[in-house]
Scaffold this motif. Structure first.
Motif, short mmCIF file in Angstrom:
data_model
loop_
_atom_site.label_atom_id
_atom_site.label_comp_id
_atom_site.label_asym_id
_atom_site.label_seq_id
_atom_site.Cartn_x
_atom_site.Cartn_y
_atom_site.Cartn_z
N ILE A 64 7.17 7.71 2.95
CA ILE A 64 6.92 6.27 2.73
C ILE A 64 8.08 5.43 3.23
N LEU A 65 9.30 5.98 3.21
CA LEU A 65 10.44 5.22 3.69
C LEU A 65 10.37 5.03 5.20
N ALA A 66 9.56 5.83 5.89
CA ALA A 66 9.39 5.64 7.31
C ALA A 66 8.69 4.33 7.62
N LEU A 67 8.09 3.72 6.60
CA LEU A 67 7.44 2.42 6.78
C LEU A 67 8.45 1.31 6.97
N PHE A 68 9.69 1.57 6.63
CA PHE A 68 10.70 0.53 6.65
C PHE A 68 11.68 0.75 7.79
N THR A 69 12.19 -0.32 8.33
CA THR A 69 13.22 -0.24 9.34
C THR A 69 14.56 -0.22 8.64
N GLN B 12 6.35 -6.12 10.61
CA GLN B 12 5.67 -5.16 11.49
C GLN B 12 5.48 -3.79 10.85
N LYS B 13 5.65 -3.70 9.54
CA LYS B 13 5.41 -2.45 8.83
C LYS B 13 4.35 -2.68 7.76
N ASP B 14 3.78 -1.60 7.26
CA ASP B 14 2.72 -1.70 6.26
C ASP B 14 3.21 -1.35 4.87
N GLY B 15 4.48 -1.61 4.61
CA GLY B 15 5.05 -1.32 3.31
C GLY B 15 5.67 -2.54 2.66
N VAL B 16 5.68 -2.53 1.33
CA VAL B 16 6.32 -3.59 0.55
C VAL B 16 7.36 -2.94 -0.36
N ALA B 17 8.58 -3.46 -0.30
CA ALA B 17 9.67 -2.95 -1.14
C ALA B 17 9.70 -3.71 -2.46
N PRO C 134 16.69 -7.68 -8.20
CA PRO C 134 17.42 -8.85 -7.69
C PRO C 134 18.88 -8.90 -8.11
N GLU C 135 19.27 -8.10 -9.09
CA GLU C 135 20.66 -8.09 -9.53
C GLU C 135 21.50 -7.16 -8.67
N SER C 136 21.00 -5.96 -8.43
CA SER C 136 21.78 -4.94 -7.72
C SER C 136 21.42 -4.80 -6.25
N GLY C 137 20.20 -5.19 -5.87
CA GLY C 137 19.72 -4.97 -4.52
C GLY C 137 19.04 -3.63 -4.33
N ILE C 138 19.00 -2.81 -5.37
CA ILE C 138 18.38 -1.48 -5.25
C ILE C 138 16.88 -1.61 -4.98
N ILE C 139 16.40 -0.89 -3.98
CA ILE C 139 14.96 -0.80 -3.73
C ILE C 139 14.42 0.26 -4.68
N GLU C 140 13.73 -0.18 -5.72
CA GLU C 140 13.28 0.71 -6.78
C GLU C 140 11.93 1.33 -6.49
N GLY C 141 11.15 0.70 -5.63
CA GLY C 141 9.83 1.22 -5.31
C GLY C 141 9.39 0.79 -3.93
N VAL C 142 8.42 1.50 -3.37
CA VAL C 142 7.84 1.17 -2.07
C VAL C 142 6.32 1.31 -2.18
N ILE C 143 5.61 0.26 -1.81
CA ILE C 143 4.14 0.27 -1.85
C ILE C 143 3.60 0.52 -0.45
N ASP C 144 2.78 1.52 -0.30
CA ASP C 144 2.19 1.89 0.99
C ASP C 144 0.85 1.17 1.15
N PHE C 145 0.83 0.18 2.04
CA PHE C 145 -0.40 -0.58 2.28
C PHE C 145 -1.09 -0.17 3.57
N VAL D 259 -5.27 -6.61 -5.28
CA VAL D 259 -4.97 -5.18 -5.32
C VAL D 259 -4.35 -4.77 -6.65
N GLU D 260 -4.58 -3.53 -6.99
CA GLU D 260 -3.93 -2.88 -8.13
C GLU D 260 -2.94 -1.87 -7.56
N ILE D 261 -1.70 -1.89 -8.05
CA ILE D 261 -0.67 -0.99 -7.56
C ILE D 261 -0.62 0.23 -8.48
#
Length: 351
Positions: free
Chosen positions: A6-11, A285-290, A294-305, A346-348
């Motif tokens: 799923i991380l391949a969805l992100f640059t 240009q990717k099909d993912g949502v991070a 907002p406090e730390s900047g950590i990407i806690e999840g990735v949604i594959d669309f 959508v439901e995640i």
């Protein structure tokens, strides 16, 4: 394996930096050396930093700092160690104030701080589908009091819109001047804030009548991409690895977070949406949502669309996923894309 795929969805933007990191201070003879040659760490790991004195100057004192906090020195004040807990991710600086031979020297070293956990992988279920203007090059999408507002792009056809979700009817619309390429939008305190792409300024409108009341400069960033708010502050993406945090009164870019997961930093974060205390951001240009803290900047999840684009009418101008809208009154999430003829409720769900 799921998380890697799923991380391949992100640059990923692996930013280069110098291990010496003191290009403007070379004549001082001082530099900072870390325990890892790559200067890349994950949260929870220990960092050891030492002062290198290549000219053997007589040193009176050294003070080390990280993210504004003074570190406890050791080795006769020539080194320090600290654990990366409760810090922001991204490229961060270790600083040292050195008093030597009657002069003060200030030097820095950049380290890359990453998350120590892989993001949770999510997919989606389609709950409902609504019509959407196929000619809308969607850049920003947001609900306010159950009403949908949209910003569209392209030079010569950018607009600000008020839209009926159920029917797709455009209830109100103003066109931007031809020199503007519309980008993200957000609504705060009965004002609409709309970004432009490369024009270096954002636009401000009255919510009720779309009357333009002012503009604001980007200050430190060069471009405008996505925009959202947490009820107090505005968050702005600019195509780099940074999401800027804006002063709600002056709209100046005061500070920033740098979204990152366990493998690296992410750039090209485009449309932003505030959802239950997190920032949802799609990568251009990717099909993912991070899903970003907002406090730390950590990407806690990735949604594959992936697969959603194939469910809209295929045509020559069809473009990428872009447009995230969350209705806090109904706790429902909606997504669309550039020149898509549908908006999807959508439901995640976790994979």
């Amino acid at each position: 394996m799921k998380n890697i795929k799923i991380l391949a969805l992100f640059t990923l933007s692996f930013l280069a930096f110098s291990c010496g990191s003191n290009s403007d201070k070379k004549s001082s003879g001082f530099s900072l050396v870390t325990s890892e040659k790559t200067a890349e760490y994950k949260l929870g790991e220990e960092v050891q930093v030492s002062l290198k004195n290549s000219k053997n100057k007589e040193i009176d004192s050294v003070s080390f700092f990280f993210e504004g906090e003074r570190l406890s020195a050791e080795n006769n004040g020539r080194s320090a160690r600290f654990k990366l807990q409760d810090y922001k991710v991204g490229n961060q600086q270790i600083e040292a104030d050195i008093y030597a031979e009657g002069e003060k020297q200030e030097i820095t070293k950049t380290i890359k701080v990453l998350s120590n956990k892989a993001p949770v992988s999510y997919t989606y279920n389609i709950i409902n589908t609504y019509p959407h203007d196929q000619d809308a090059y969607t850049q920003g999408l947001e609900f306010h009091n159950d009403t949908l507002y949209e910003s569209t792009g392209q030079y010569g056809s950018s607009s600000l819109r008020k839209v009926n979700l159920e029917t797709g009817e455009v209830l109100n619309k103003i066109s931007l001047d031809d020199q503007y390429f519309g980008e993200g939008l957000t609504i705060l305190n009965n004002k609409i804030y709309q970004l432009t792409w490369r024009e270096g300024e954002g636009l401000v409108y009255n919510l009720d009548d779309f009357e333009k009341t002012g503009t604001f400069a980007y200050n430190q960033s060069e471009e405008g991409w996505g925009l959202c708010n947490d009820g107090e502050k505005l968050y702005k993406s600019d195509g780099t690895e940074k999401i800027w945090i804006l002063n709600p009164e002056t709209l100046a870019e005061e500070t920033y977070i740098q979204p990152a997961h366990h493998l690296g930093l992410s750039s090209k974060l485009n449309e932003l949406e505030w959802v239950n205390g997190k920032i949802y951001a799609n990568t251009y240009q990717k099909d993912g949502v991070a899903i970003i803290n907002p406090e730390s900047g950590i990407i806690e999840g990735v949604i594959d669309f992936r697969g959603l684009r194939e469910k809209v009418t295929q045509h020559a101008k069809l473009d990428v996923l872009n447009g995230i809208a969350y209705n806090p009154n109904t706790d429902r999430l909606y997504v669309t894309g550039k020149n898509w003829d549908k908006i999807f409720e959508v439901e995640i769900v976790e994979k």
